[in-house]
Design a protein around this motif. Sequence first.
Motif, PDB file in Angstrom:
ATOM      1  N   ARG A   1      -0.090  -0.875   8.237  1.00 22.84           N
ATOM      2  CA  ARG A   1       0.388  -0.145   7.056  1.00 22.84           C
ATOM      3  C   ARG A   1      -0.720  -0.030   6.024  1.00 22.84           C
ATOM      4  O   ARG A   1      -1.313  -1.032   5.625  1.00 22.84           O
ATOM      5  CB  ARG A   1       1.559  -0.893   6.409  1.00 22.84           C
ATOM      6  N   PRO A   2      -0.986   1.203   5.573  1.00 19.80           N
ATOM      7  CA  PRO A   2      -1.989   1.345   4.516  1.00 19.80           C
ATOM      8  C   PRO A   2      -1.522   0.626   3.258  1.00 19.80           C
ATOM      9  O   PRO A   2      -0.338   0.643   2.930  1.00 19.80           O
ATOM     10  CB  PRO A   2      -2.070   2.855   4.286  1.00 19.80           C
ATOM     11  N   TRP A   3      -2.446   0.009   2.555  1.00 15.98           N
ATOM     12  CA  TRP A   3      -2.098  -0.877   1.454  1.00 15.98           C
ATOM     13  C   TRP A   3      -2.744  -0.452   0.140  1.00 15.98           C
ATOM     14  O   TRP A   3      -2.143  -0.503  -0.912  1.00 15.98           O
ATOM     15  CB  TRP A   3      -2.556  -2.283   1.830  1.00 15.98           C
ATOM     16  N   GLN A   4      -3.984  -0.028   0.237  1.00 13.99           N
ATOM     17  CA  GLN A   4      -4.717   0.289  -0.988  1.00 13.99           C
ATOM     18  C   GLN A   4      -5.811   1.296  -0.677  1.00 13.99           C
ATOM     19  O   GLN A   4      -6.445   1.223   0.377  1.00 13.99           O
ATOM     20  CB  GLN A   4      -5.335  -0.993  -1.543  1.00 13.99           C
ATOM     21  N   LEU A   5      -6.037   2.234  -1.600  1.00 15.28           N
ATOM     22  CA  LEU A   5      -7.145   3.175  -1.464  1.00 15.28           C
ATOM     23  C   LEU A   5      -8.271   2.746  -2.391  1.00 15.28           C
ATOM     24  O   LEU A   5      -8.030   2.312  -3.508  1.00 15.28           O
ATOM     25  CB  LEU A   5      -6.722   4.586  -1.857  1.00 15.28           C
ATOM     26  N   GLU A   6      -9.480   2.906  -1.897  1.00 16.88           N
ATOM     27  CA  GLU A   6     -10.640   2.531  -2.694  1.00 16.88           C
ATOM     28  C   GLU A   6     -11.608   3.697  -2.702  1.00 16.88           C
ATOM     29  O   GLU A   6     -11.954   4.223  -1.650  1.00 16.88           O
ATOM     30  CB  GLU A   6     -11.273   1.288  -2.069  1.00 16.88           C
TER      31      GLU A   6
ATOM     32  N   SER B   1     -18.959   1.526  -9.485  1.00 19.42           N
ATOM     33  CA  SER B   1     -17.725   1.899 -10.177  1.00 19.42           C
ATOM     34  C   SER B   1     -16.695   2.212  -9.103  1.00 19.42           C
ATOM     35  O   SER B   1     -16.963   2.984  -8.188  1.00 19.42           O
ATOM     36  CB  SER B   1     -17.972   3.129 -11.055  1.00 19.42           C
ATOM     37  N   VAL B   2     -15.538   1.597  -9.216  1.00 19.89           N
ATOM     38  CA  VAL B   2     -14.547   1.750  -8.155  1.00 19.89           C
ATOM     39  C   VAL B   2     -13.191   2.101  -8.742  1.00 19.89           C
ATOM     40  O   VAL B   2     -12.827   1.656  -9.825  1.00 19.89           O
ATOM     41  CB  VAL B   2     -14.454   0.464  -7.297  1.00 19.89           C
ATOM     42  N   ARG B   3     -12.482   2.952  -8.027  1.00 20.57           N
ATOM     43  CA  ARG B   3     -11.110   3.298  -8.397  1.00 20.57           C
ATOM     44  C   ARG B   3     -10.207   2.801  -7.293  1.00 20.57           C
ATOM     45  O   ARG B   3     -10.345   3.194  -6.135  1.00 20.57           O
ATOM     46  CB  ARG B   3     -10.982   4.810  -8.529  1.00 20.57           C
ATOM     47  N   LEU B   4      -9.297   1.903  -7.654  1.00 24.20           N
ATOM     48  CA  LEU B   4      -8.350   1.372  -6.684  1.00 24.20           C
ATOM     49  C   LEU B   4      -6.994   2.008  -6.933  1.00 24.20           C
ATOM     50  O   LEU B   4      -6.523   2.053  -8.070  1.00 24.20           O
ATOM     51  CB  LEU B   4      -8.223  -0.145  -6.833  1.00 24.20           C
ATOM     52  N   ALA B   5      -6.379   2.505  -5.880  1.00 26.21           N
ATOM     53  CA  ALA B   5      -5.033   3.049  -5.995  1.00 26.21           C
ATOM     54  C   ALA B   5      -4.120   2.178  -5.157  1.00 26.21           C
ATOM     55  O   ALA B   5      -4.275   2.086  -3.937  1.00 26.21           O
ATOM     56  CB  ALA B   5      -4.999   4.492  -5.506  1.00 26.21           C
ATOM     57  N   PHE B   6      -3.176   1.511  -5.840  1.00 28.54           N
ATOM     58  CA  PHE B   6      -2.286   0.596  -5.135  1.00 28.54           C
ATOM     59  C   PHE B   6      -1.051   1.320  -4.642  1.00 28.54           C
ATOM     60  O   PHE B   6      -0.624   2.322  -5.214  1.00 28.54           O
ATOM     61  CB  PHE B   6      -1.867  -0.554  -6.055  1.00 28.54           C
ATOM     62  N   GLN B   7      -0.479   0.783  -3.607  1.00 29.00           N
ATOM     63  CA  GLN B   7       0.791   1.269  -3.070  1.00 29.00           C
ATOM     64  C   GLN B   7       1.877   1.387  -4.123  1.00 29.00           C
ATOM     65  O   GLN B   7       1.909   0.590  -5.062  1.00 29.00           O
ATOM     66  CB  GLN B   7       1.305   0.227  -2.081  1.00 29.00           C
TER      67      GLN B   7
ATOM     68  N   ARG C   1      -1.089  11.224   1.991  1.00 31.69           N
ATOM     69  CA  ARG C   1      -1.320  11.176   3.428  1.00 31.69           C
ATOM     70  C   ARG C   1      -1.961   9.846   3.823  1.00 31.69           C
ATOM     71  O   ARG C   1      -1.522   9.162   4.745  1.00 31.69           O
ATOM     72  CB  ARG C   1      -2.219  12.352   3.848  1.00 31.69           C
ATOM     73  N   LEU C   2      -2.992   9.448   3.090  1.00 26.96           N
ATOM     74  CA  LEU C   2      -3.704   8.220   3.441  1.00 26.96           C
ATOM     75  C   LEU C   2      -2.838   6.980   3.274  1.00 26.96           C
ATOM     76  O   LEU C   2      -2.966   6.017   4.032  1.00 26.96           O
ATOM     77  CB  LEU C   2      -4.970   8.082   2.589  1.00 26.96           C
ATOM     78  N   LEU C   3      -1.953   6.983   2.285  1.00 25.29           N
ATOM     79  CA  LEU C   3      -1.106   5.806   2.046  1.00 25.29           C
ATOM     80  C   LEU C   3       0.220   5.905   2.788  1.00 25.29           C
ATOM     81  O   LEU C   3       1.024   4.976   2.743  1.00 25.29           O
ATOM     82  CB  LEU C   3      -0.838   5.644   0.539  1.00 25.29           C
TER      83      LEU C   3
ATOM     84  N   LEU D   1      -0.270   2.702  -9.127  1.00 23.16           N
ATOM     85  CA  LEU D   1      -0.983   1.934 -10.135  1.00 23.16           C
ATOM     86  C   LEU D   1      -2.477   2.099  -9.849  1.00 23.16           C
ATOM     87  O   LEU D   1      -2.927   1.894  -8.722  1.00 23.16           O
ATOM     88  CB  LEU D   1      -0.584   0.462 -10.056  1.00 23.16           C
ATOM     89  N   ILE D   2      -3.219   2.491 -10.882  1.00 19.62           N
ATOM     90  CA  ILE D   2      -4.647   2.767 -10.710  1.00 19.62           C
ATOM     91  C   ILE D   2      -5.463   1.775 -11.518  1.00 19.62           C
ATOM     92  O   ILE D   2      -5.208   1.572 -12.709  1.00 19.62           O
ATOM     93  CB  ILE D   2      -5.002   4.181 -11.224  1.00 19.62           C
ATOM     94  N   VAL D   3      -6.463   1.165 -10.875  1.00 17.33           N
ATOM     95  CA  VAL D   3      -7.397   0.295 -11.590  1.00 17.33           C
ATOM     96  C   VAL D   3      -8.788   0.878 -11.437  1.00 17.33           C
ATOM     97  O   VAL D   3      -9.228   1.148 -10.315  1.00 17.33           O
ATOM     98  CB  VAL D   3      -7.359  -1.137 -11.034  1.00 17.33           C
ATOM     99  N   ASN D   4      -9.444   1.089 -12.553  1.00 17.45           N
ATOM    100  CA  ASN D   4     -10.849   1.497 -12.517  1.00 17.45           C
ATOM    101  C   ASN D   4     -11.691   0.331 -12.974  1.00 17.45           C
ATOM    102  O   ASN D   4     -11.375  -0.318 -13.963  1.00 17.45           O
ATOM    103  CB  ASN D   4     -11.089   2.670 -13.474  1.00 17.45           C
TER     104      ASN D   4
END
Lengths: 236, 236
Positions: free
Chosen positions: B141-146, B222-228, B196-198, B207-210
Amino acid sequence: MSQPPAMPASAKALFIAAEVRRRIVGREWRQGDRIPDEAALAVTFGVARATVNKALQLLAEEGLLERRRRAGTRVAVDPARKAVLTVPIVREQIEAAGFPYGHRIIASRRSPLPASIARRMGLTAGLTALHLREVHYAGNRPWQLEDRWINPHAVPEIEAVDFRQLNSNEWLVRNAPYVRATMDVSAANADRREARLLDIRQGQALLIVNRTTFNDIGPITSVRLAFQPGHVMVAD
Amino acid sequence: MSQPPAMPASAKALFIAAEVRRRIVGREWRQGDRIPDEAALAVTFGVARATVNKALQLLAEEGLLERRRRAGTRVAVDPARKAVLTVPIVREQIEAAGFPYGHRIIASRRSPLPASIARRMGLTAGLTALHLREVHYAGNRPWQLEDRWINPHAVPEIEAVDFRQLNSNEWLVRNAPYVRATMDVSAANADRREARLLDIRQGQALLIVNRTTFNDIGPITSVRLAFQPGHVMVAD
DNA sequence: TAGTGGTCTAGACCACATC
DNA sequence: ATGTGGTCTAGACCACTAC
């Protein structure tokens, strides 16, 4: 070597912290390495051990070092990914942006605590508590939704307060100082009611902050803040 | 009065902090009040001034006190609404939940920095940087996008690393220690690609964390995390 | 200009975890 | 058993700023 040069007469601990940080970042001391003990560094830098201790404790808090008695101080393998989030004061935030602050009470009544809130507060579900719902405005634009539960046992005076005049958070902050707080952050799609109150489309992504405060006696209040779409919380 | 009773032989500063906190919460010392100065408290508690100093500095960091030279120490009018957010390590988080961790590189190429990222990093837009996009999986299961940009000047060795084998964050953490980081948190609706990816519906709230990290030389990544959807970040 | 917090020192004792 | 960090002390000087 590396005697503190012409110091600002204060800040030796900061100087030492900076120098140790430089050695870590410069890969002179590598992840997992043990660094010299406090006594040795005190001699190296020509300061008292207490000063070295303060410097290293700073870096440990920062997550760059790991310290254990007897085992010594090591460069952290994984610098902690920590950041301090500050929940802004709605009124200040809006006024800083140059808008007049306003708020409106949507509901204010005594209701039984839902299970989810009771769990956050460590109370039993069904207990009667004060339930407030407000909208905060920047000018005439809705800015933030607030859904708050207040433990009447923690703040008996609350019954007499007229929140049409006063922002509930500001009253609580002044009259029920807290000692401990829990907080979490998440995202949610605006439901129909939230969309209407915030004047946005249903389904838009909202940043949600849940916050519960406690004093020595017990839980004071639990609040759910829903920020406008696009809102960003900046951490240090 | 209030001599530290049978102390654990250490923790006088903590005892004093607790006692001051108790007086504040008990409304003995009220918001905005000036409290006795360090010298007086040292006598009251029968300890050295340095010990009182440490206790009060703790409470000031906590936001309960405001201290200024010459003006003295006052009970904060608005206990700072601060909380420490820790960005979890993806792998640990997933493995702690009992799933096998996996990740997949979606893209890895040199591209010109977009203006928004350049601004975060303090670099000029258009500069060529390494751009990585990954999906982190819990089982299948996809969990997080980076979505990550790396400053090649800060980390020249990066060119040779094969991220198909290695999680980019873990490599960076071990090989490019940072000194400073900025972070922000927001919410966004999943676009078509993210959905699609998640493996979720388009439009769900994420929820987005930069997060941007720097060392003494300059920006590292610099990273952008997109959580489920449904993900909650807990703060202390 | 004087009172307050900020920091440092030199020394001491203690707690703890590893050796 | 012993070396390491954790904490405290008594005293000192300094920096800042309200008065």
